[in-house]
Design a protein around this motif. Structure first.
Motif, PDB file in Angstrom:
ATOM      1  N   TRP A 270       0.870  -1.168   0.000  1.00  0.00           N
ATOM      2  CA  TRP A 270       0.000   0.000   0.000  1.00  0.00           C
ATOM      3  C   TRP A 270       0.907   1.218   0.000  1.00  0.00           C
ATOM      4  O   TRP A 270       1.453   1.596   1.032  1.00  0.00           O
ATOM      5  CB  TRP A 270      -0.908  -0.020   1.223  1.00  0.00           C
ATOM      6  CG  TRP A 270      -2.006   1.003   1.222  1.00  0.00           C
ATOM      7  CD1 TRP A 270      -2.137   2.080   0.398  1.00  0.00           C
ATOM      8  CD2 TRP A 270      -3.132   1.037   2.102  1.00  0.00           C
ATOM      9  NE1 TRP A 270      -3.278   2.773   0.692  1.00  0.00           N
ATOM     10  CE2 TRP A 270      -3.911   2.157   1.736  1.00  0.00           C
ATOM     11  CE3 TRP A 270      -3.568   0.225   3.150  1.00  0.00           C
ATOM     12  CZ2 TRP A 270      -5.092   2.490   2.397  1.00  0.00           C
ATOM     13  CZ3 TRP A 270      -4.734   0.560   3.805  1.00  0.00           C
ATOM     14  CH2 TRP A 270      -5.496   1.680   3.423  1.00  0.00           C
ATOM     15  N   LEU A 271       1.103   1.756  -1.182  1.00  0.00           N
ATOM     16  CA  LEU A 271       2.058   2.846  -1.356  1.00  0.00           C
ATOM     17  C   LEU A 271       1.326   4.150  -1.653  1.00  0.00           C
ATOM     18  O   LEU A 271       0.247   4.152  -2.246  1.00  0.00           O
ATOM     19  CB  LEU A 271       3.030   2.524  -2.495  1.00  0.00           C
ATOM     20  CG  LEU A 271       3.857   1.254  -2.326  1.00  0.00           C
ATOM     21  CD1 LEU A 271       4.778   1.056  -3.519  1.00  0.00           C
ATOM     22  CD2 LEU A 271       4.660   1.282  -1.033  1.00  0.00           C
ATOM     23  N   GLU A 272       1.978   5.229  -1.230  1.00  0.00           N
ATOM     24  CA  GLU A 272       1.391   6.550  -1.445  1.00  0.00           C
ATOM     25  C   GLU A 272       2.452   7.489  -2.008  1.00  0.00           C
ATOM     26  O   GLU A 272       3.601   7.480  -1.546  1.00  0.00           O
ATOM     27  CB  GLU A 272       0.887   7.124  -0.117  1.00  0.00           C
ATOM     28  CG  GLU A 272      -0.203   6.272   0.491  1.00  0.00           C
ATOM     29  CD  GLU A 272      -0.735   6.807   1.812  1.00  0.00           C
ATOM     30  OE1 GLU A 272      -1.922   6.575   2.082  1.00  0.00           O
ATOM     31  OE2 GLU A 272       0.020   7.439   2.567  1.00  0.00           O
ATOM     32  N   LEU A 273       2.042   8.272  -2.975  1.00  0.00           N
ATOM     33  CA  LEU A 273       2.942   9.276  -3.551  1.00  0.00           C
ATOM     34  C   LEU A 273       2.656  10.610  -2.868  1.00  0.00           C
ATOM     35  O   LEU A 273       1.497  11.051  -2.805  1.00  0.00           O
ATOM     36  CB  LEU A 273       2.697   9.387  -5.057  1.00  0.00           C
ATOM     37  CG  LEU A 273       3.579  10.390  -5.813  1.00  0.00           C
ATOM     38  CD1 LEU A 273       5.040   9.933  -5.845  1.00  0.00           C
ATOM     39  CD2 LEU A 273       3.066  10.597  -7.233  1.00  0.00           C
ATOM     40  N   TYR A 274       3.710  11.211  -2.355  1.00  0.00           N
ATOM     41  CA  TYR A 274       3.612  12.519  -1.703  1.00  0.00           C
ATOM     42  C   TYR A 274       4.555  13.501  -2.367  1.00  0.00           C
ATOM     43  O   TYR A 274       5.701  13.163  -2.659  1.00  0.00           O
ATOM     44  CB  TYR A 274       4.009  12.423  -0.218  1.00  0.00           C
ATOM     45  CG  TYR A 274       2.850  12.094   0.687  1.00  0.00           C
ATOM     46  CD1 TYR A 274       2.402  10.790   0.814  1.00  0.00           C
ATOM     47  CD2 TYR A 274       2.209  13.103   1.407  1.00  0.00           C
ATOM     48  CE1 TYR A 274       1.334  10.491   1.640  1.00  0.00           C
ATOM     49  CE2 TYR A 274       1.140  12.814   2.242  1.00  0.00           C
ATOM     50  CZ  TYR A 274       0.700  11.512   2.357  1.00  0.00           C
ATOM     51  OH  TYR A 274      -0.361  11.227   3.164  1.00  0.00           O
TER      52      TYR A 274
ATOM     53  N   SER B  49      -2.222   6.790  -4.785  1.00  0.00           N
ATOM     54  CA  SER B  49      -1.854   5.540  -4.111  1.00  0.00           C
ATOM     55  C   SER B  49      -1.849   4.356  -5.069  1.00  0.00           C
ATOM     56  O   SER B  49      -2.426   4.415  -6.154  1.00  0.00           O
ATOM     57  CB  SER B  49      -2.881   5.196  -3.021  1.00  0.00           C
ATOM     58  OG  SER B  49      -3.097   6.262  -2.143  1.00  0.00           O
ATOM     59  N   ALA B  50      -1.235   3.294  -4.588  1.00  0.00           N
ATOM     60  CA  ALA B  50      -1.312   1.992  -5.263  1.00  0.00           C
ATOM     61  C   ALA B  50      -1.493   0.936  -4.184  1.00  0.00           C
ATOM     62  O   ALA B  50      -0.865   1.017  -3.125  1.00  0.00           O
ATOM     63  CB  ALA B  50      -0.042   1.716  -6.061  1.00  0.00           C
TER      64      ALA B  50
ATOM     65  N   GLY C 293       5.060   4.090   2.462  1.00  0.00           N
ATOM     66  CA  GLY C 293       4.035   3.137   2.867  1.00  0.00           C
ATOM     67  C   GLY C 293       2.920   3.854   3.604  1.00  0.00           C
ATOM     68  O   GLY C 293       3.147   4.870   4.255  1.00  0.00           O
ATOM     69  N   ARG C 294       1.717   3.332   3.460  1.00  0.00           N
ATOM     70  CA  ARG C 294       0.574   3.874   4.202  1.00  0.00           C
ATOM     71  C   ARG C 294       0.848   3.716   5.693  1.00  0.00           C
ATOM     72  O   ARG C 294       1.223   2.634   6.144  1.00  0.00           O
ATOM     73  CB  ARG C 294      -0.676   3.079   3.805  1.00  0.00           C
ATOM     74  CG  ARG C 294      -1.919   3.408   4.607  1.00  0.00           C
ATOM     75  CD  ARG C 294      -2.620   4.604   4.056  1.00  0.00           C
ATOM     76  NE  ARG C 294      -3.908   4.790   4.716  1.00  0.00           N
ATOM     77  CZ  ARG C 294      -4.825   5.681   4.312  1.00  0.00           C
ATOM     78  NH1 ARG C 294      -4.601   6.443   3.274  1.00  0.00           N
ATOM     79  NH2 ARG C 294      -5.960   5.789   4.957  1.00  0.00           N
TER      80      ARG C 294
ATOM     81  N   GLN D 159      -7.340   8.262  -0.855  1.00  0.00           N
ATOM     82  CA  GLN D 159      -7.076   6.967  -1.515  1.00  0.00           C
ATOM     83  C   GLN D 159      -7.441   7.088  -2.999  1.00  0.00           C
ATOM     84  O   GLN D 159      -8.492   6.642  -3.442  1.00  0.00           O
ATOM     85  CB  GLN D 159      -7.890   5.848  -0.869  1.00  0.00           C
ATOM     86  CG  GLN D 159      -7.460   5.541   0.553  1.00  0.00           C
ATOM     87  CD  GLN D 159      -8.127   4.289   1.068  1.00  0.00           C
ATOM     88  OE1 GLN D 159      -7.966   3.209   0.504  1.00  0.00           O
ATOM     89  NE2 GLN D 159      -8.890   4.430   2.124  1.00  0.00           N
ATOM     90  N   ILE D 160      -6.525   7.688  -3.734  1.00  0.00           N
ATOM     91  CA  ILE D 160      -6.751   7.892  -5.171  1.00  0.00           C
ATOM     92  C   ILE D 160      -5.947   6.836  -5.929  1.00  0.00           C
ATOM     93  O   ILE D 160      -4.733   6.945  -6.061  1.00  0.00           O
ATOM     94  CB  ILE D 160      -6.341   9.324  -5.582  1.00  0.00           C
ATOM     95  CG1 ILE D 160      -7.135  10.347  -4.756  1.00  0.00           C
ATOM     96  CG2 ILE D 160      -6.552   9.528  -7.084  1.00  0.00           C
ATOM     97  CD1 ILE D 160      -6.723  11.785  -4.968  1.00  0.00           C
TER      98      ILE D 160
END
Ligand SMILES: *[C@@H]1O[C@H](CO)[C@@H](O)[C@H](O)[C@H]1NC(C)=O
Length: 439
Positions: A218-222, A230-231, A260-261, A417-418
């Motif tokens: 569960w990855l997030e781009l910031y 996210s993915a 990571g989330r 959560q896009i």
């Protein structure tokens, strides 16, 4: 996580001629069973602008430069995909997908510098058979490539080589708020989840990853402290693939991170000869790009996402992306989800979708009324998604959009959560057969 970042403002006016525009998308329009080590032979040319292929299906570089490649596939039901992306005979990266009694999607994006004569291809791993899904109106298995900067455009004098080095090691990038990643047996010096933006501009960004067996990814781009997208992947008794893309305006010194989330135990899979987790980016244009030539420095790029659920009620319906991240050139209509090209040329589109829990997501990319390709995701217990890409030649006024197939599609989205996104950019302005550039 391998990081491939290239920075150089695209300067269209420096392109010297038609052959400097290279872009292709190939697709699979019939199921393919690959036995051990077979090269994938894509049997439909969706787009081919100056791309040369060998008789055995390898893309052969004619114009040296920095290229970006995207390869996606969907397994047949209850079958496996395990493909490798290769440069000449050298291993570069992998994709993997399998879901018991279901179809499974995987893909990756690579940014790399190539010399004339280099060949690029996708093949099955040596030890396992692959069963790839393909049909005339169901193209999930694709191979897209585009020349981002030709060597002739002068990138060798830029900071590219330097910037290709990891900015920080993986362990340094672990802040206190970031959850543990475990990447077994990967050289930590080659890892980086941090990108410090070297120059103001608009960037194309991709990340793809594979969870460890049965674990969650569960990855997030910031961008600095701003959440982008996210993915997510998790499936019992198997490895799960997911990725996402973004086009963002960034400033020198900004920090772009894949993390990571919070609060989740995320375990990614990686081996030196099995690289699924890749974070890559390319600067599309500098903020102060020189204004020479017909369209120099004029960027046409958009990125949009879904922050709420969207269902199609079993009829073909366009996705209406409710959040717009970027819309340079004002080509994207948020009301109906349609991108309309104001400038003729070669564009590259990426789209990603994830279904609601236990539901299906089935999306199709259209160019005017012409079907291009699809993504599919379904999980019997959980969430599943898919992705695809295409390079397309658009005449002025042509439209590109994403349809929900006339089937039950239930797309998932939330403010933080896009997973569902649609983006595109102008690779090179061009009127059919002759680029606008270099006149
Ligand atoms: C955007 O789409 C809506 C709905 O189709 C339409 O009414 C509107 O005119 C479009 N906007 C532009 C700027 O084309």
């Amino acid at each position: 996580m391998v990081v491939l970042f290239r920075i150089l403002p695209r300067q269209f006016e420096e392109n010297s001629g038609e052959s400097d525009v290279v872009a292709f998308t190939k697709g699979l329009v019939a199921h393919a069973h690959l036995t051990q080590g077979d090269i994938v032979t894509y049997n439909k040319d969706i787009t081919n602008i100056n791309a040369v292929f060998t008789s055995d299906g390898k893309f052969q570089v004619q114009v040296p430069g920095i290229y970006s490649f995207h390869f996606y596939s969907l397994s047949r039901s209850d079958s496996e995909i395990w493909l490798e992306f290769r440069k000449n005979e050298d291993y570069v990266a992998s994709i993997y997908a399998y879901t018991a009694s279901d179809w499974a999607d995987a893909g990756n994006t690579i940014v790399m510098e190539l010399q004339a004569g280099d060949t690029i291809f996708v093949k099955a791993v040596e030890d396992y058979d692959n069963s790839l899904y393909g049909a005339a109106g169901e193209i999930y298995t694709t191979f897209t490539g585009e020349l981002m900067f030709s060597e002739a455009s002068g990138f060798q004098n830029s900071q590219i080589k330097h910037s290709a080095k990891p900015k920080k090691t993986f362990s340094e990038a672990m802040g206190t708020h970031e959850k543990t990643y475990s990447l077994p047996q990967v050289d930590l010096n080659n890892l980086c989840i941090h990108f410090v933006v070297p120059q103001d501009g608009t960037y194309m960004i991709h990340y793809n990853s594979l969870s460890e067996l049965g674990m969650e990814m569960w990855l997030e781009l910031y961008l600095n402290d701003q959440y982008i997208n996210s993915a997510y992947g998790q499936a019992p008794h198997t490895w799960a693939d997911a990725g996402n893309s973004a086009i963002l305006d960034m400033k020198s010194g900004d920090r772009l991170r894949v993390r990571g989330r919070k609060g989740e135990n995320i375990v990614l899979y990686g081996q030196p000869d099995e690289i699924y987790c890749i974070f890559s980016g390319v600067m599309l244009t500098a903020k102060n790009a020189p204004a020479a030539g017909a369209n120099a420095g004029q960027i046409q790029a958009f990125a949009a996402g879904l922050t709420k659920n969207q269902n199609n009620g079993v009829t073909t319906t366009k996705v209406t992306w409710d959040k717009v991240f970027t819309d340079h050139g004002d080509n994207f209509n948020q009301t109906n989800g349609v991108f309309t090209a104001k400038v003729s040329g070669v564009y590259v589109f990426n789209y990603h979708g994830m279904g609601q829990q236990d539901e299906e997501v089935w999306l199709e990319l259209y160019h005017n009324y012409i079907y291009v390709n699809s993504l599919y995701g379904h999980a019997t217990h959980g969430w599943a998604g898919g992705s695809n890409s295409a390079a397309l030649y658009l005449a002025q006024g042509d439209t590109v959009y994403v349809d929900m197939k006339d089937h039950s599609t239930k797309m998932f989205g939330d403010a933080d959560q896009i997973y569902c996104t649609f983006s595109g950019y102008l690779l090179a302005p061009m009127v059919k057969g002759s680029p606008v550039v270099g006149r």
